[in-house]
Motif scaffolding. Structure first.
Motif, PDB file in Angstrom:
ATOM      1  N   LEU A 135       9.999  32.408   2.697  1.00 12.14           N
ATOM      2  CA  LEU A 135       9.795  32.030   4.095  1.00 12.14           C
ATOM      3  C   LEU A 135       8.447  31.347   4.277  1.00 12.14           C
ATOM      4  O   LEU A 135       7.434  31.781   3.744  1.00 12.14           O
ATOM      5  CB  LEU A 135       9.856  33.281   4.978  1.00 12.14           C
ATOM      6  N   VAL A 136       8.445  30.245   5.035  1.00 13.82           N
ATOM      7  CA  VAL A 136       7.188  29.583   5.373  1.00 13.82           C
ATOM      8  C   VAL A 136       6.920  29.848   6.851  1.00 13.82           C
ATOM      9  O   VAL A 136       7.833  29.812   7.676  1.00 13.82           O
ATOM     10  CB  VAL A 136       7.250  28.069   5.083  1.00 13.82           C
ATOM     11  N   GLU A 137       5.686  30.162   7.160  1.00 12.63           N
ATOM     12  CA  GLU A 137       5.320  30.471   8.536  1.00 12.63           C
ATOM     13  C   GLU A 137       5.125  29.195   9.340  1.00 12.63           C
ATOM     14  O   GLU A 137       4.623  28.191   8.839  1.00 12.63           O
ATOM     15  CB  GLU A 137       4.027  31.302   8.570  1.00 12.63           C
ATOM     16  N   ILE A 138       5.524  29.238  10.598  1.00 15.11           N
ATOM     17  CA  ILE A 138       5.305  28.115  11.496  1.00 15.11           C
ATOM     18  C   ILE A 138       3.818  28.021  11.824  1.00 15.11           C
ATOM     19  O   ILE A 138       3.168  29.034  12.073  1.00 15.11           O
ATOM     20  CB  ILE A 138       6.118  28.287  12.798  1.00 15.11           C
ATOM     21  N   LYS A 139       3.289  26.812  11.784  1.00 14.91           N
ATOM     22  CA  LYS A 139       1.893  26.617  12.156  1.00 14.91           C
ATOM     23  C   LYS A 139       1.793  25.428  13.097  1.00 14.91           C
ATOM     24  O   LYS A 139       2.805  24.896  13.554  1.00 14.91           O
ATOM     25  CB  LYS A 139       1.025  26.426  10.920  1.00 14.91           C
ATOM     26  N   ASP A 140       0.593  25.009  13.430  1.00 13.40           N
ATOM     27  CA  ASP A 140       0.404  23.959  14.425  1.00 13.40           C
ATOM     28  C   ASP A 140       1.169  22.689  14.079  1.00 13.40           C
ATOM     29  O   ASP A 140       1.843  22.104  14.915  1.00 13.40           O
ATOM     30  CB  ASP A 140      -1.092  23.640  14.595  1.00 13.40           C
ATOM     31  N   THR A 141       1.056  22.248  12.836  1.00 16.03           N
ATOM     32  CA  THR A 141       1.756  21.035  12.411  1.00 16.03           C
ATOM     33  C   THR A 141       2.257  21.223  10.982  1.00 16.03           C
ATOM     34  O   THR A 141       1.463  21.363  10.053  1.00 16.03           O
ATOM     35  CB  THR A 141       0.833  19.796  12.457  1.00 16.03           C
ATOM     36  N   LEU A 142       3.568  21.234  10.830  1.00 14.59           N
ATOM     37  CA  LEU A 142       4.188  21.372   9.515  1.00 14.59           C
ATOM     38  C   LEU A 142       4.894  20.058   9.202  1.00 14.59           C
ATOM     39  O   LEU A 142       5.960  19.768   9.728  1.00 14.59           O
ATOM     40  CB  LEU A 142       5.187  22.533   9.526  1.00 14.59           C
ATOM     41  N   ARG A 143       4.259  19.224   8.377  1.00 13.59           N
ATOM     42  CA  ARG A 143       4.783  17.882   8.104  1.00 13.59           C
ATOM     43  C   ARG A 143       5.991  17.910   7.173  1.00 13.59           C
ATOM     44  O   ARG A 143       6.047  18.686   6.234  1.00 13.59           O
ATOM     45  CB  ARG A 143       3.707  17.007   7.466  1.00 13.59           C
ATOM     46  N   LEU A 144       6.943  16.989   7.457  1.00  7.49           N
ATOM     47  CA  LEU A 144       8.102  16.781   6.590  1.00  7.49           C
ATOM     48  C   LEU A 144       8.369  15.284   6.541  1.00  7.49           C
ATOM     49  O   LEU A 144       9.289  14.795   7.182  1.00  7.49           O
ATOM     50  CB  LEU A 144       9.347  17.489   7.143  1.00  7.49           C
TER      51      LEU A 144
ATOM     52  N   THR B 222       5.690   3.148  10.856  1.00  4.71           N
ATOM     53  CA  THR B 222       5.308   4.430  10.287  1.00  4.71           C
ATOM     54  C   THR B 222       6.161   5.522  10.904  1.00  4.71           C
ATOM     55  O   THR B 222       6.096   5.759  12.105  1.00  4.71           O
ATOM     56  CB  THR B 222       3.818   4.731  10.556  1.00  4.71           C
ATOM     57  N   SER B 223       6.998   6.162  10.100  1.00  6.60           N
ATOM     58  CA  SER B 223       7.797   7.266  10.603  1.00  6.60           C
ATOM     59  C   SER B 223       7.023   8.564  10.428  1.00  6.60           C
ATOM     60  O   SER B 223       6.150   8.684   9.570  1.00  6.60           O
ATOM     61  CB  SER B 223       9.139   7.339   9.864  1.00  6.60           C
ATOM     62  N   LYS B 224       7.358   9.527  11.256  1.00  4.51           N
ATOM     63  CA  LYS B 224       6.601  10.770  11.264  1.00  4.51           C
ATOM     64  C   LYS B 224       7.525  11.910  11.667  1.00  4.51           C
ATOM     65  O   LYS B 224       8.226  11.818  12.680  1.00  4.51           O
ATOM     66  CB  LYS B 224       5.431  10.652  12.241  1.00  4.51           C
ATOM     67  N   VAL B 225       7.562  12.976  10.860  1.00  3.50           N
ATOM     68  CA  VAL B 225       8.339  14.167  11.183  1.00  3.50           C
ATOM     69  C   VAL B 225       7.456  15.390  10.994  1.00  3.50           C
ATOM     70  O   VAL B 225       6.797  15.533   9.968  1.00  3.50           O
ATOM     71  CB  VAL B 225       9.586  14.302  10.277  1.00  3.50           C
ATOM     72  N   TYR B 226       7.437  16.256  11.999  1.00  2.00           N
ATOM     73  CA  TYR B 226       6.698  17.503  11.846  1.00  2.00           C
ATOM     74  C   TYR B 226       7.286  18.573  12.758  1.00  2.00           C
ATOM     75  O   TYR B 226       7.971  18.279  13.738  1.00  2.00           O
ATOM     76  CB  TYR B 226       5.205  17.308  12.145  1.00  2.00           C
ATOM     77  N   ILE B 227       7.032  19.824  12.404  1.00  2.00           N
ATOM     78  CA  ILE B 227       7.457  20.972  13.204  1.00  2.00           C
ATOM     79  C   ILE B 227       6.208  21.582  13.823  1.00  2.00           C
ATOM     80  O   ILE B 227       5.229  21.842  13.121  1.00  2.00           O
ATOM     81  CB  ILE B 227       8.183  22.009  12.334  1.00  2.00           C
ATOM     82  N   ASP B 228       6.227  21.802  15.132  1.00  4.63           N
ATOM     83  CA  ASP B 228       5.043  22.371  15.781  1.00  4.63           C
ATOM     84  C   ASP B 228       5.127  23.897  15.833  1.00  4.63           C
ATOM     85  O   ASP B 228       6.096  24.507  15.357  1.00  4.63           O
ATOM     86  CB  ASP B 228       4.821  21.770  17.175  1.00  4.63           C
TER      87      ASP B 228
ATOM     88  N   TYR C 177       7.830  11.218   4.254  1.00  2.82           N
ATOM     89  CA  TYR C 177       7.840  10.593   2.930  1.00  2.82           C
ATOM     90  C   TYR C 177       6.466  10.596   2.268  1.00  2.82           C
ATOM     91  O   TYR C 177       6.343  10.370   1.069  1.00  2.82           O
ATOM     92  CB  TYR C 177       8.383   9.160   3.012  1.00  2.82           C
ATOM     93  N   ASN C 178       5.423  10.869   3.050  1.00  3.64           N
ATOM     94  CA  ASN C 178       4.081  10.962   2.465  1.00  3.64           C
ATOM     95  C   ASN C 178       3.782  12.348   1.911  1.00  3.64           C
ATOM     96  O   ASN C 178       2.735  12.579   1.328  1.00  3.64           O
ATOM     97  CB  ASN C 178       3.027  10.608   3.525  1.00  3.64           C
ATOM     98  N   GLY C 179       4.704  13.281   2.123  1.00  5.64           N
ATOM     99  CA  GLY C 179       4.498  14.641   1.644  1.00  5.64           C
ATOM    100  C   GLY C 179       4.814  15.654   2.722  1.00  5.64           C
ATOM    101  O   GLY C 179       5.294  15.324   3.796  1.00  5.64           O
ATOM    102  N   ASP C 180       4.555  16.926   2.422  1.00  6.62           N
ATOM    103  CA  ASP C 180       4.823  17.969   3.400  1.00  6.62           C
ATOM    104  C   ASP C 180       3.756  19.048   3.309  1.00  6.62           C
ATOM    105  O   ASP C 180       2.850  18.991   2.471  1.00  6.62           O
ATOM    106  CB  ASP C 180       6.219  18.571   3.194  1.00  6.62           C
ATOM    107  N   ASP C 181       3.859  20.018   4.198  1.00 11.15           N
ATOM    108  CA  ASP C 181       2.905  21.135   4.236  1.00 11.15           C
ATOM    109  C   ASP C 181       3.579  22.440   3.834  1.00 11.15           C
ATOM    110  O   ASP C 181       3.262  23.509   4.348  1.00 11.15           O
ATOM    111  CB  ASP C 181       2.312  21.271   5.651  1.00 11.15           C
ATOM    112  N   LEU C 182       4.520  22.356   2.901  1.00 12.03           N
ATOM    113  CA  LEU C 182       5.311  23.529   2.518  1.00 12.03           C
ATOM    114  C   LEU C 182       4.747  24.265   1.315  1.00 12.03           C
ATOM    115  O   LEU C 182       5.300  25.275   0.891  1.00 12.03           O
ATOM    116  CB  LEU C 182       6.755  23.101   2.224  1.00 12.03           C
TER     117      LEU C 182
END
Length: 337
Positions: free
Chosen positions: A41-50, A154-160, A52-57
């Protein structure tokens, strides 16, 4: 004799205890290995990027020999409607031949009653899979549209931190398309906010001019024009291209006199023989006037400052080459000259 019996009893007790413990451990491992809830499980944080430049997982999960079991589990119980099932098959994830190309990144709780598994391909294209308490796949969110670089956008995906999934082309609201999702109480991905830009091609010339002005990025009048024109921050998504044939119809649509356009057209011909399409880069509020900072699309070193009055009529213009020393000046300084 009693001591011998006592020892045998102790040995048997230990044997049974350790034997049961070993079996229960195997059973627990077996059950855990086949549970969606056992994925890290990964915890939700302020900005969790997903994107093509990478992620915060963090680091990828090491499943060892159980990786194929986990991947099979993801697609063992599919509970999608016919339309969603057809769309899901197009992704190819439930094809065992595709297993080697996907990674189970992490599990996240976007809704406390459901597990969301984050998948990615080797090209960092992400898909979110939603599971209920029975480990049934009940919904999915394909992020491929936002996990790629479209032209120069520039596309951008993140979970807040609230569990909202933000999908954007560029990040500047409200002029760039975006759509935000959350997982609702039924475990479905639900759109909570979105914006689709209007079709400029269907606008009248004057309306399009107003929209271009509205969405153009504000710039300080103290900015050095040479540095500004040579900046590498301009993309097709934060500038507006106007084809040569539309320059008069759109940019000069509110200008009652055709003389200014004729002078401009003749002047720009001295700088280039190529297509004279224009990129609108930025705008400067200059008292009662508005300055539109532009360059030629086929000769981007040629900068143009259009001077508009309060009615957005073009009353004058200035043309500069970024290679010329005269361009090494603030925008406000150049307009005053």
């Amino acid at each position: 004799m009693n001591s011998i019996i006592y020892r045998i009893t102790i040995i048997c007790t230990l044997f049974v205890a350790f034997g049961c413990k070993n079996e229960s451990t195997k059973e627990a491992f077996k059950n855990n290995a086949l549970s969606i809830g056992n994925i890290e499980l990964v915890e939700i944080k302020d900005t969790l990027r997903l994107d093509y430049n990478g992620d915060d997982l963090g680091e990828d999960i090491d499943f060892g020999k159980n990786e194929s079991q986990y991947k099979s589990l993801l697609f063992k119980k599919i509970s999608l409607n016919s339309e969603s099932s057809g769309d899901f098959k197009k992704l190819g994830y439930n094809d065992k031949k595709e297993f080697e190309w996907i990674k189970i990144k992490k599990r996240i709780n976007l809704n406390s009653n459901y597990n969301t598994v984050i998948l990615s391909t080797l090209e960092s294209v992400y898909t979110l899979l939603n599971y209920n308490s029975k480990d049934e796949l009940i919904d999915f969110l394909d992020l491929s549209k936002f996990n790629q670089q479209i032209c120069q956008c520039t596309s951008k995906v993140y979970i807040d931190k609230k569990g909202v999934i933000h999908c954007q082309i560029e990040s500047g609201k409200p002029f760039h398309p975006y759509v935000n999702y959350k997982v609702n109480d039924k475990g479905k991905f639900e759109i909570v906010d979105q914006f689709t830009p209007p079709n400029e091609e269907k606008m009248s010339a004057t309306d399009r001019l107003e929209y271009i002005i509205k969405k153009t990025t504000p710039v300080s009048d103290n900015v050095n024009l040479k540095s500004y024109l040579e900046s590498d921050e301009f993309t097709t998504s934060n500038t507006t291209f106007i084809d040569e044939k539309d320059v008069e119809n759109i940019l000069f649509s509110k200008s009652h006199s055709s003389d200014v356009y004729k002078l401009f057209h003749d002047s720009i011909g001295e700088y280039t023989d190529d297509d004279k399409g224009i990129n609108v880069l930025g705008k400067v509020s200059n008292g009662s006037s508005l300055l539109l900072i532009c360059n030629l699309s086929r000769a981007d070193q040629i900068g143009i400052i259009f001077i508009l009055n309060k009615n957005h009529e073009i009353t004058d213009y200035k043309i500069f080459s970024s290679d010329h020393p005269s361009a090494d000046e603030s925008i406000s300084g150049l307009v005053k000259e």
